[in-house]
Design a protein around this motif. Structure first.
Motif, PDB file in Angstrom:
ATOM      1  N   SER A  41       0.849  -1.189   0.000  1.00 36.62           N
ATOM      2  CA  SER A  41       0.000   0.000   0.000  1.00 36.62           C
ATOM      3  C   SER A  41       0.881   1.234   0.000  1.00 36.62           C
ATOM      4  CB  SER A  41      -0.914   0.020   1.220  1.00 36.62           C
ATOM      5  OG  SER A  41      -0.159   0.135   2.400  1.00 36.62           O
ATOM      6  N   LYS A  42       0.297   2.365  -0.344  1.00 32.13           N
ATOM      7  CA  LYS A  42       1.029   3.623  -0.293  1.00 32.13           C
ATOM      8  C   LYS A  42       0.083   4.729   0.130  1.00 32.13           C
ATOM      9  CE  LYS A  42       0.539   4.586  -5.219  1.00 32.13           C
ATOM     10  NZ  LYS A  42       1.248   4.844  -6.455  1.00 32.13           N
ATOM     11  N   ARG A  43       0.654   5.718   0.782  1.00 34.14           N
ATOM     12  CA  ARG A  43      -0.099   6.875   1.253  1.00 34.14           C
ATOM     13  C   ARG A  43       0.067   7.999   0.237  1.00 34.14           C
ATOM     14  NH1 ARG A  43      -2.436   7.373   6.035  1.00 34.14           N
ATOM     15  NH2 ARG A  43      -1.483   5.663   7.134  1.00 34.14           N
ATOM     16  N   LEU A  44      -1.035   8.653  -0.092  1.00 37.14           N
ATOM     17  CA  LEU A  44      -1.003   9.751  -1.052  1.00 37.14           C
ATOM     18  C   LEU A  44      -1.151  11.072  -0.314  1.00 37.14           C
ATOM     19  CD1 LEU A  44      -3.370   8.228  -3.736  1.00 37.14           C
ATOM     20  CD2 LEU A  44      -0.892   8.241  -3.722  1.00 37.14           C
ATOM     21  N   GLY A  45      -0.048  11.672   0.023  1.00 37.24           N
ATOM     22  CA  GLY A  45      -0.093  12.928   0.762  1.00 37.24           C
ATOM     23  C   GLY A  45      -0.606  12.709   2.173  1.00 37.24           C
ATOM     24  N   THR A  46      -0.994  13.795   2.810  1.00 29.67           N
ATOM     25  CA  THR A  46      -1.480  13.665   4.179  1.00 29.67           C
ATOM     26  C   THR A  46      -2.990  13.515   4.247  1.00 29.67           C
ATOM     27  OG1 THR A  46      -1.544  16.063   4.365  1.00 29.67           O
ATOM     28  CG2 THR A  46       0.436  14.972   5.155  1.00 29.67           C
ATOM     29  N   LYS A  47      -3.705  14.005   3.245  1.00 33.29           N
ATOM     30  CA  LYS A  47      -5.166  13.970   3.301  1.00 33.29           C
ATOM     31  C   LYS A  47      -5.815  13.208   2.150  1.00 33.29           C
ATOM     32  CE  LYS A  47      -5.408  18.206   5.815  1.00 33.29           C
ATOM     33  NZ  LYS A  47      -6.192  18.408   6.939  1.00 33.29           N
ATOM     34  N   ARG A  48      -5.045  12.741   1.194  1.00 35.75           N
ATOM     35  CA  ARG A  48      -5.620  12.099   0.019  1.00 35.75           C
ATOM     36  C   ARG A  48      -5.999  10.648   0.268  1.00 35.75           C
ATOM     37  NH1 ARG A  48      -4.588  13.078  -5.591  1.00 35.75           N
ATOM     38  NH2 ARG A  48      -6.491  11.911  -5.498  1.00 35.75           N
ATOM     39  N   GLY A  49      -5.410  10.014   1.236  1.00 34.81           N
ATOM     40  CA  GLY A  49      -5.796   8.656   1.537  1.00 34.81           C
ATOM     41  C   GLY A  49      -4.723   7.633   1.249  1.00 34.81           C
ATOM     42  N   ILE A  50      -5.144   6.383   1.234  1.00 37.84           N
ATOM     43  CA  ILE A  50      -4.254   5.242   1.062  1.00 37.84           C
ATOM     44  C   ILE A  50      -4.726   4.456  -0.143  1.00 37.84           C
ATOM     45  CG2 ILE A  50      -3.398   3.131   2.151  1.00 37.84           C
ATOM     46  CD1 ILE A  50      -4.103   4.422   4.853  1.00 37.84           C
ATOM     47  N   ARG A  51      -3.780   3.911  -0.915  1.00 39.36           N
ATOM     48  CA  ARG A  51      -4.104   3.052  -2.047  1.00 39.36           C
ATOM     49  C   ARG A  51      -3.431   1.704  -1.846  1.00 39.36           C
ATOM     50  NH1 ARG A  51      -6.978   6.710  -2.241  1.00 39.36           N
ATOM     51  NH2 ARG A  51      -7.499   8.063  -3.984  1.00 39.36           N
ATOM     52  N   VAL A  52      -4.100   0.648  -2.328  1.00 42.74           N
ATOM     53  CA  VAL A  52      -3.626  -0.722  -2.191  1.00 42.74           C
ATOM     54  C   VAL A  52      -3.426  -1.298  -3.584  1.00 42.74           C
ATOM     55  CG1 VAL A  52      -4.231  -3.017  -1.326  1.00 42.74           C
ATOM     56  CG2 VAL A  52      -4.903  -0.998  -0.040  1.00 42.74           C
ATOM     57  N   ASP A  53      -2.305  -1.995  -3.799  1.00 44.32           N
ATOM     58  CA  ASP A  53      -2.042  -2.664  -5.075  1.00 44.32           C
ATOM     59  C   ASP A  53      -2.656  -4.065  -5.013  1.00 44.32           C
ATOM     60  OD1 ASP A  53      -1.151  -3.641  -7.464  1.00 44.32           O
ATOM     61  OD2 ASP A  53       0.974  -3.357  -7.041  1.00 44.32           O
ATOM     62  N   LEU A  54      -3.807  -4.236  -5.653  1.00 42.60           N
ATOM     63  CA  LEU A  54      -4.507  -5.520  -5.603  1.00 42.60           C
ATOM     64  C   LEU A  54      -3.720  -6.655  -6.230  1.00 42.60           C
ATOM     65  CD1 LEU A  54      -8.285  -4.779  -6.318  1.00 42.60           C
ATOM     66  CD2 LEU A  54      -7.196  -5.390  -4.171  1.00 42.60           C
ATOM     67  N   ASN A  55      -2.846  -6.355  -7.175  1.00 41.60           N
ATOM     68  CA  ASN A  55      -2.071  -7.409  -7.823  1.00 41.60           C
ATOM     69  C   ASN A  55      -1.056  -8.043  -6.877  1.00 41.60           C
ATOM     70  OD1 ASN A  55      -3.432  -6.975 -10.202  1.00 41.60           O
ATOM     71  ND2 ASN A  55      -1.919  -5.545 -10.973  1.00 41.60           N
ATOM     72  N   LYS A  56      -0.641  -7.333  -5.856  1.00 38.94           N
ATOM     73  CA  LYS A  56       0.360  -7.854  -4.922  1.00 38.94           C
ATOM     74  C   LYS A  56      -0.231  -8.357  -3.610  1.00 38.94           C
ATOM     75  CE  LYS A  56       4.017  -5.014  -6.793  1.00 38.94           C
ATOM     76  NZ  LYS A  56       4.970  -3.937  -6.506  1.00 38.94           N
ATOM     77  N   THR A  57      -1.514  -8.152  -3.377  1.00 40.67           N
ATOM     78  CA  THR A  57      -2.091  -8.554  -2.094  1.00 40.67           C
ATOM     79  C   THR A  57      -2.145 -10.074  -1.931  1.00 40.67           C
ATOM     80  OG1 THR A  57      -4.302  -8.296  -3.008  1.00 40.67           O
ATOM     81  CG2 THR A  57      -3.448  -6.476  -1.708  1.00 40.67           C
ATOM     82  N   ASP A  58      -2.457 -10.820  -2.975  1.00 42.23           N
ATOM     83  CA  ASP A  58      -2.487 -12.278  -2.862  1.00 42.23           C
ATOM     84  C   ASP A  58      -1.108 -12.826  -2.515  1.00 42.23           C
ATOM     85  OD1 ASP A  58      -5.211 -12.610  -3.337  1.00 42.23           O
ATOM     86  OD2 ASP A  58      -4.934 -12.729  -5.509  1.00 42.23           O
ATOM     87  N   GLU A  59      -0.079 -12.261  -3.127  1.00 43.74           N
ATOM     88  CA  GLU A  59       1.295 -12.667  -2.815  1.00 43.74           C
ATOM     89  C   GLU A  59       1.621 -12.381  -1.354  1.00 43.74           C
ATOM     90  OE1 GLU A  59       5.643 -10.996  -4.032  1.00 43.74           O
ATOM     91  OE2 GLU A  59       4.182 -11.225  -5.657  1.00 43.74           O
ATOM     92  N   TYR A  60       1.196 -11.220  -0.860  1.00 44.23           N
ATOM     93  CA  TYR A  60       1.413 -10.862   0.543  1.00 44.23           C
ATOM     94  C   TYR A  60       0.678 -11.833   1.467  1.00 44.23           C
ATOM     95  CZ  TYR A  60       1.149  -8.317   4.950  1.00 44.23           C
ATOM     96  OH  TYR A  60       1.218  -7.984   6.268  1.00 44.23           O
ATOM     97  N   PHE A  61      -0.575 -12.138   1.140  1.00 40.74           N
ATOM     98  CA  PHE A  61      -1.349 -13.062   1.968  1.00 40.74           C
ATOM     99  C   PHE A  61      -0.724 -14.450   1.984  1.00 40.74           C
ATOM    100  CE2 PHE A  61      -5.383 -10.404   1.092  1.00 40.74           C
ATOM    101  CZ  PHE A  61      -5.135  -9.621   2.212  1.00 40.74           C
ATOM    102  N   ASP A  62      -0.214 -14.913   0.854  1.00 39.89           N
ATOM    103  CA  ASP A  62       0.441 -16.223   0.799  1.00 39.89           C
ATOM    104  C   ASP A  62       1.669 -16.263   1.710  1.00 39.89           C
ATOM    105  OD1 ASP A  62      -1.386 -17.323  -0.933  1.00 39.89           O
ATOM    106  OD2 ASP A  62      -0.168 -16.956  -2.737  1.00 39.89           O
ATOM    107  N   LYS A  63       2.480 -15.209   1.691  1.00 38.31           N
ATOM    108  CA  LYS A  63       3.675 -15.159   2.528  1.00 38.31           C
ATOM    109  C   LYS A  63       3.313 -15.043   4.008  1.00 38.31           C
ATOM    110  CE  LYS A  63       6.756 -12.963  -0.787  1.00 38.31           C
ATOM    111  NZ  LYS A  63       7.486 -11.724  -1.092  1.00 38.31           N
ATOM    112  N   LYS A  64       2.324 -14.216   4.312  1.00 37.03           N
ATOM    113  CA  LYS A  64       2.005 -13.913   5.696  1.00 37.03           C
ATOM    114  C   LYS A  64       1.191 -15.010   6.392  1.00 37.03           C
ATOM    115  CE  LYS A  64       1.889 -10.770   8.988  1.00 37.03           C
ATOM    116  NZ  LYS A  64       3.050 -10.247   9.635  1.00 37.03           N
ATOM    117  N   PHE A  65       0.238 -15.597   5.677  1.00 36.24           N
ATOM    118  CA  PHE A  65      -0.709 -16.507   6.323  1.00 36.24           C
ATOM    119  C   PHE A  65      -0.537 -17.980   5.947  1.00 36.24           C
ATOM    120  CE2 PHE A  65      -2.916 -12.351   6.151  1.00 36.24           C
ATOM    121  CZ  PHE A  65      -2.968 -12.138   7.510  1.00 36.24           C
ATOM    122  N   ASN A  66       0.448 -18.312   5.140  1.00 33.58           N
ATOM    123  CA  ASN A  66       0.674 -19.742   4.806  1.00 33.58           C
ATOM    124  C   ASN A  66       2.030 -20.194   5.222  1.00 33.58           C
ATOM    125  OD1 ASN A  66      -1.825 -20.232   3.737  1.00 33.58           O
ATOM    126  ND2 ASN A  66      -1.225 -19.605   1.714  1.00 33.58           N
TER     127      ASN A  66
END
Length: 66
Positions: A41-66
């Motif tokens: 994920s990355k933060r966009l400035g202080t007030k714009r919010g947070i964005r998540v890269d959906l293409n990398k989330t499955d890879e993260y979940f595999d590493k973290k929870f398996n």
């Protein structure tokens, strides 16, 4: 851009709300994940919010929870 098994894959950055809906998560758990160390994920400035890269989330979940 990310590579997936030799193919070039475009990044797919979405809001935390879209990420939460995609994985059917509670709001509090989605924000816990987004703020976790190493989460794609990355933060966009202080007030714009947070964005998540959906293409990398499955890879993260595999590493973290398996």
């Amino acid at each position: 851009m990310a590579r997936v098994k030799g193919k070039l894959q475009l990044e797919n950055w979405v809001t935390v709300e879209k990420f939460r809906e995609h994985y059917d998560l509670s709001p509090s758990y989605a924000y816990q994940l987004v703020n976790a160390k190493g989460f794609p994920s990355k933060r966009l400035g202080t007030k714009r919010g947070i964005r998540v890269d959906l293409n990398k989330t499955d890879e993260y979940f595999d590493k973290k929870f398996n």
